[in-house]
Design a protein around this motif. Structure first.
Motif, PDB file in Angstrom:
ATOM      1  N   GLU A 177     -47.149  32.324  -4.716  1.00  0.00           N
ATOM      2  CA  GLU A 177     -46.791  30.976  -4.282  1.00  0.00           C
ATOM      3  C   GLU A 177     -47.602  30.584  -3.049  1.00  0.00           C
ATOM      4  O   GLU A 177     -47.940  31.414  -2.211  1.00  0.00           O
ATOM      5  CB  GLU A 177     -45.282  30.895  -3.999  1.00  0.00           C
ATOM      6  CG  GLU A 177     -44.736  29.515  -3.769  1.00  0.00           C
ATOM      7  CD  GLU A 177     -45.162  28.478  -4.788  1.00  0.00           C
ATOM      8  OE1 GLU A 177     -44.691  28.537  -5.932  1.00  0.00           O
ATOM      9  OE2 GLU A 177     -45.975  27.590  -4.449  1.00  0.00           O
ATOM     10  N   GLU A 186     -35.142  21.179  -6.953  1.00  0.00           N
ATOM     11  CA  GLU A 186     -35.526  22.079  -8.043  1.00  0.00           C
ATOM     12  C   GLU A 186     -36.088  23.385  -7.502  1.00  0.00           C
ATOM     13  O   GLU A 186     -35.848  24.470  -8.042  1.00  0.00           O
ATOM     14  CB  GLU A 186     -36.564  21.397  -8.942  1.00  0.00           C
ATOM     15  CG  GLU A 186     -35.974  20.304  -9.815  1.00  0.00           C
ATOM     16  CD  GLU A 186     -37.041  19.512 -10.558  1.00  0.00           C
ATOM     17  OE1 GLU A 186     -36.711  18.952 -11.605  1.00  0.00           O
ATOM     18  OE2 GLU A 186     -38.188  19.458 -10.088  1.00  0.00           O
ATOM     19  N   ARG A 187     -36.850  23.269  -6.390  1.00  0.00           N
ATOM     20  CA  ARG A 187     -37.393  24.482  -5.775  1.00  0.00           C
ATOM     21  C   ARG A 187     -36.267  25.415  -5.346  1.00  0.00           C
ATOM     22  O   ARG A 187     -36.335  26.621  -5.547  1.00  0.00           O
ATOM     23  CB  ARG A 187     -38.210  24.123  -4.533  1.00  0.00           C
ATOM     24  CG  ARG A 187     -39.568  23.608  -4.856  1.00  0.00           C
ATOM     25  CD  ARG A 187     -40.136  22.841  -3.683  1.00  0.00           C
ATOM     26  NE  ARG A 187     -41.406  22.279  -4.109  1.00  0.00           N
ATOM     27  CZ  ARG A 187     -42.567  22.704  -3.665  1.00  0.00           C
ATOM     28  NH1 ARG A 187     -42.633  23.633  -2.744  1.00  0.00           N
ATOM     29  NH2 ARG A 187     -43.667  22.188  -4.129  1.00  0.00           N
ATOM     30  N   ALA A 209     -43.191  26.797  -8.326  1.00  0.00           N
ATOM     31  CA  ALA A 209     -42.601  25.606  -7.719  1.00  0.00           C
ATOM     32  C   ALA A 209     -43.525  24.399  -7.792  1.00  0.00           C
ATOM     33  O   ALA A 209     -43.122  23.305  -7.399  1.00  0.00           O
ATOM     34  CB  ALA A 209     -42.226  25.896  -6.274  1.00  0.00           C
ATOM     35  N   PHE A 239     -41.089  28.083   0.586  1.00  0.00           N
ATOM     36  CA  PHE A 239     -40.577  28.725  -0.631  1.00  0.00           C
ATOM     37  C   PHE A 239     -40.547  30.240  -0.454  1.00  0.00           C
ATOM     38  O   PHE A 239     -39.541  30.900  -0.745  1.00  0.00           O
ATOM     39  CB  PHE A 239     -41.467  28.323  -1.816  1.00  0.00           C
ATOM     40  CG  PHE A 239     -40.926  28.717  -3.154  1.00  0.00           C
ATOM     41  CD1 PHE A 239     -40.037  27.903  -3.829  1.00  0.00           C
ATOM     42  CD2 PHE A 239     -41.302  29.918  -3.748  1.00  0.00           C
ATOM     43  CE1 PHE A 239     -39.538  28.269  -5.061  1.00  0.00           C
ATOM     44  CE2 PHE A 239     -40.798  30.289  -4.981  1.00  0.00           C
ATOM     45  CZ  PHE A 239     -39.916  29.461  -5.634  1.00  0.00           C
ATOM     46  N   MET A 280     -42.414  20.563  -8.494  1.00  0.00           N
ATOM     47  CA  MET A 280     -40.951  20.473  -8.509  1.00  0.00           C
ATOM     48  C   MET A 280     -40.444  19.734  -7.270  1.00  0.00           C
ATOM     49  O   MET A 280     -41.071  19.784  -6.204  1.00  0.00           O
ATOM     50  CB  MET A 280     -40.331  21.864  -8.540  1.00  0.00           C
ATOM     51  CG  MET A 280     -40.407  22.539  -9.895  1.00  0.00           C
ATOM     52  SD  MET A 280     -39.466  24.064  -9.875  1.00  0.00           S
ATOM     53  CE  MET A 280     -39.593  24.549 -11.581  1.00  0.00           C
ATOM     54  N   THR A 300     -34.901  27.132  -8.292  1.00  0.00           N
ATOM     55  CA  THR A 300     -35.821  28.173  -8.743  1.00  0.00           C
ATOM     56  C   THR A 300     -35.677  29.427  -7.885  1.00  0.00           C
ATOM     57  O   THR A 300     -35.607  30.546  -8.404  1.00  0.00           O
ATOM     58  CB  THR A 300     -37.274  27.667  -8.658  1.00  0.00           C
ATOM     59  OG1 THR A 300     -37.367  26.434  -9.352  1.00  0.00           O
ATOM     60  CG2 THR A 300     -38.236  28.668  -9.270  1.00  0.00           C
ATOM     61  N   THR A 301     -35.618  29.216  -6.578  1.00  0.00           N
ATOM     62  CA  THR A 301     -35.432  30.355  -5.672  1.00  0.00           C
ATOM     63  C   THR A 301     -34.191  31.142  -6.057  1.00  0.00           C
ATOM     64  O   THR A 301     -34.226  32.370  -6.171  1.00  0.00           O
ATOM     65  CB  THR A 301     -35.250  29.868  -4.214  1.00  0.00           C
ATOM     66  OG1 THR A 301     -36.146  28.793  -3.986  1.00  0.00           O
ATOM     67  CG2 THR A 301     -35.518  30.971  -3.239  1.00  0.00           C
TER      68      THR A 301
END
Ligand SMILES: Nc1ncnc2c1ncn2[C@@H]1O[C@H](COP(=O)(O)OP(=O)(O)O)[C@@H](O)[C@H]1O
Ligand SMILES: [Mg+2]
Lengths: 410, 246
Positions: free
Chosen positions: B203, B182-183, B175, B208, B178, B186-187
């Protein structure tokens, strides 16, 4: 090779068309087949130049595309020349010996003939015995196999040792220089079996073709060289066009990343190193019959460095760049060193090009590297409007041979 | 459930400094795991060991149903076994287009001869386009990846990782760089991937990690300090001391 391959790579078609036109023009103007405007010796120079262009294409594959700065590929070129030279020399000497013995009253025995041939060939190094490596010299087919096999096997063994140990960058370049130096020093010895520093000579005479004048032979070799260049170029263009080319360029820019994708980097390097060594060997086998002589000085380490210089001046990472570099530099070079270039009288000193040419070449190499890294081939970009990326000086990857910002295009 | 990857008793030292100290770790075939820990805890080194980049001084790394050891294998071989990796710093092939990057990563025979005769086909291109639209790079397929923004390169690398179809995804700080949207995306991708394969995510960002909603392993000075749900480990006093307390 479907037409979609050619459609996707228009530069290949352009290259082949230019080459075909060139061959046609030279043929029509040559002494052997046409108007006689071009002398036989110049036809040979042009034919040799095409062979140099072929070995430059090989160099571009291995360095420009894969990032392996091999400074030993001229050794493979020379080995190809030696392999075909052995047959040329043996077969021709045999013909001469046979015809001279035919005049004798008593028919010569098999061993007398062999001894006489051996005497003729090895007299200069104080021997008449055939060394073991000449065992196939009486067979054109077998020597042609060796043209491919000897450079190929040497490259395979050398590459396997070097790549397996993950030797890269400068160290690999030094290792390849050591290889070509070692080979040259070995061949310089009189008992190397290849006539020491005398090398092999009389290669311009094709055995059994005494009735064909050199003017015609030179055109044949010119055609053969052009065909080899065309095929080599097509092969190289095909190999770099697809996913294989992607992997090669990936190895050049960041080989660790390629490994983590599951590609065996060592296997790919070994493959490209060996294949280009074979191409170099074939180029050499076509070159030396046109040169007429091969000796160990031909594979001195500096010859392989010149090869890298040609590719750099032409623009690496683009196949036509390698061809342009080799053709341009070697033709200009033979003009300057051949004494055709007029001396420059500076009043206090007369500049003789024969002495000064190498300095000019070295200087232009430095200048191209610094100021025009895309080389002469980069001029094409002005017309095709390929642009340079703005990366604030960052290379395209962490690899030692990675493309530099100024070499790249958007 | 038998484990996909079992790391046991692994140690590695660099010039006498123990970066990994008797570390043990295991993950099942369809599991998500987050690894957290302060800088220098050995998270990246752990991935280096699993992917064959770093050889440990001692310990075992056992893989798959047949319980083969990854330790003697080359990086390329381990990758072909099904271990995919996303690096902390995005590393894509900058001189090549997004399409070329994805095609190179796409699961297929990796041997030189197979690759030489490979020509892209409709099925592969469809798969690449599907991936590209998932990572928001469909419009950029023909662009050189060197031109992409940092965040887009992160995406491309995630796309390449998915294209490989590995059985184990090792994802180092995905991440970073980002935007919040966007995070979240991604998740979602990682959670989806963990339904069918093992995913290990390193991470820093607690939010996140919370959204990943999975078991968490806390690394400290090269060893496992605590393991369990995020709430469980963040309640651990040792963890608070070395990591969260700072
Ligand atoms: N190749 C190496 N040589 C020397 N020290 C290293 C090397 N790789 C990692 N280290 C050291 O090991 C420790 C762990 O590093 P790393 O795994 O990158 O930590 P993290 O990813 O958890 O921040 C650090 O102190 C780092 O300096
Ligand atoms: Mg790290």
């Amino acid at each position: 090779m479907s037409d979609s391959f050619l459609k996707r790579n228009p530069s290949v078609l352009i290259f082949l068309a230019v080459l075909a036109l060139f061959v046609l023009a030279v043929t029509l103007l040559a002494e052997g087949a046409g108007a006689g405007v071009i002398s036989t010796s110049f036809v040979k120079t042009l034919g040799k130049t095409l062979c140099l262009a072929l070995v430059a294409v090989a160099m571009d594959l291995v360095w420009g595309y894969t990032g392996i700065l091999s400074l030993g590929h001229f050794a493979f070129f020379g080995l190809g020349g030696y392999m075909i030279g052995m047959w040329l020399m043996y077969a021709r000497t045999q013909a001469i010996v046979m015809s001279s013995l035919a005049e004798a009253s008593i028919p010569a025995t098999e061993s007398e003939i062999t001894d006489a041939i051996g005497n003729q060939i090895f007299g200069v190094v104080g021997s008449s015995e055939f060394p073991l490596i000449w065992i196939f010299a009486d067979s054109l087919v077998l020597q042609l196999v060796l043209v491919v096999a000897v450079p190929g096997i040497l490259a395979l063994v050398f590459g396997w040792l070097a790549f397996r140990s993950r030797v890269t960058g400068v160290y690999l370049s030094i290792l390849t220089q050591a290889m070509t130096l070692g080979l040259a020093l070995y061949l310089f010895q009189n008992d190397s079996g290849l006539r020491g520093n005398n090398g092999l000579s009389g290669l311009q005479n094709l055995p059994g073709m005494d009735h064909v004048p050199q003017a015609t032979l030179s055109i044949w070799f010119f055609w053969a060289s052009a065909a080899a260049l065309a095929l080599g170029y097509l092969f190289a263009a095909w190999i770099v066009s697809g996913k294989f080319g992607s992997v090669l360029r990936g190895i050049r820019d960041n080989e660790a990343r390629v490994r983590f994708l599951g590609y065996s980097v060592e296997g790919y390097k070994l493959f490209i190193f060996t294949v280009t060594a074979i191409i170099a060997g074939i180029a050499g086998a076509l070159y030396y019959p046109q040169a007429g002589i091969i000796n160990p000085a031909e594979i001195a380490p500096v010859a392989s460095i010149y090869l890298a210089v040609w590719v750099a001046i032409g623009g690496r990472g683009r196949l036509y760049g390698a061809v342009i570099g080799a053709v341009f530099v070697s033709l200009v070079s033979s003009w300057f060193t051949g004494g055709q270039a007029p001396d420059v009288n500076l009043g206090f000193y007369t500049l003789k090009w024969v002495d000064w040419w190498l300095i000019v070449l070295g200087l232009s190499f430095v200048l191209v590297t610094l100021f025009a890294p895309r080389g002469i081939g980069g001029l094409v970009d002005l017309w095709s409007e390929r642009r340079r990326p703005d990366r604030h000086g960052a290379d395209l990857g962490p690899g030692a041979g990675a493309l530099r910002e100024k070499e790249a295009s958007k | 459930m038998s484990m996909l990857l079992e790391v046991s008793g692994v140690s590695v030292s660099f010039d006498g400094f123990k970066a990994i100290n008797n570390l043990s770790f295991a993950i099942g075939p369809a599991e998500m795991r987050a690894i957290i820990g302060p800088n220098g805890a050995g998270k990246t080194t752990f991935m280096d060991i699993v992917t064959g980049k770093t050889r440990p001084d001692e310990g075992r790394v056992i893989w798959g149903e047949r319980n083969v050891s990854l330790l003697g294998m080359s990086e390329a071989r381990i990758a072909r076994e099904g271990v995919g990796r996303k690096f902390q710093k995005p590393t894509v092939f900058e001189d090549q287009t997004v399409l070329e990057n994805l095609l190179m990563a796409l699961r297929a025979n990796r041997s030189p001869f197979a690759v030489m005769f490979y020509r892209s086909n409709r099925a592969d291109l469809d798969r690449v386009e599907e991936l590209a639209s998932e990572i928001g790079l469909l419009e950029s397929l023909a662009r050189k990846s060197g031109e992409l923004s940092h965040g887009q390169k992160q995406w491309l690398e995630i796309g390449m990782l998915l294209a490989q179809e590995p059985r184990l995804l090792l994802v180092d700080e995905p991440a970073a760089g980002m935007t919040p949207a966007e995070r979240e995306h991604t998740t979602a991708i990682l959670v989806e991937a963990a339904k069918t394969r093992a995913v290990v995510v390193v991470e820093h960002d607690m939010e996140f990690v919370r959204r990943l909603d999975c078991r968490v392993t806390v690394l400290h000075e090269g060893a496992v300090l605590a393991e369990g749900s995020l709430d469980h480990v963040t309640a651990n006093s040792q963890v608070i001391d070395v990591y969260l307390g700072r």
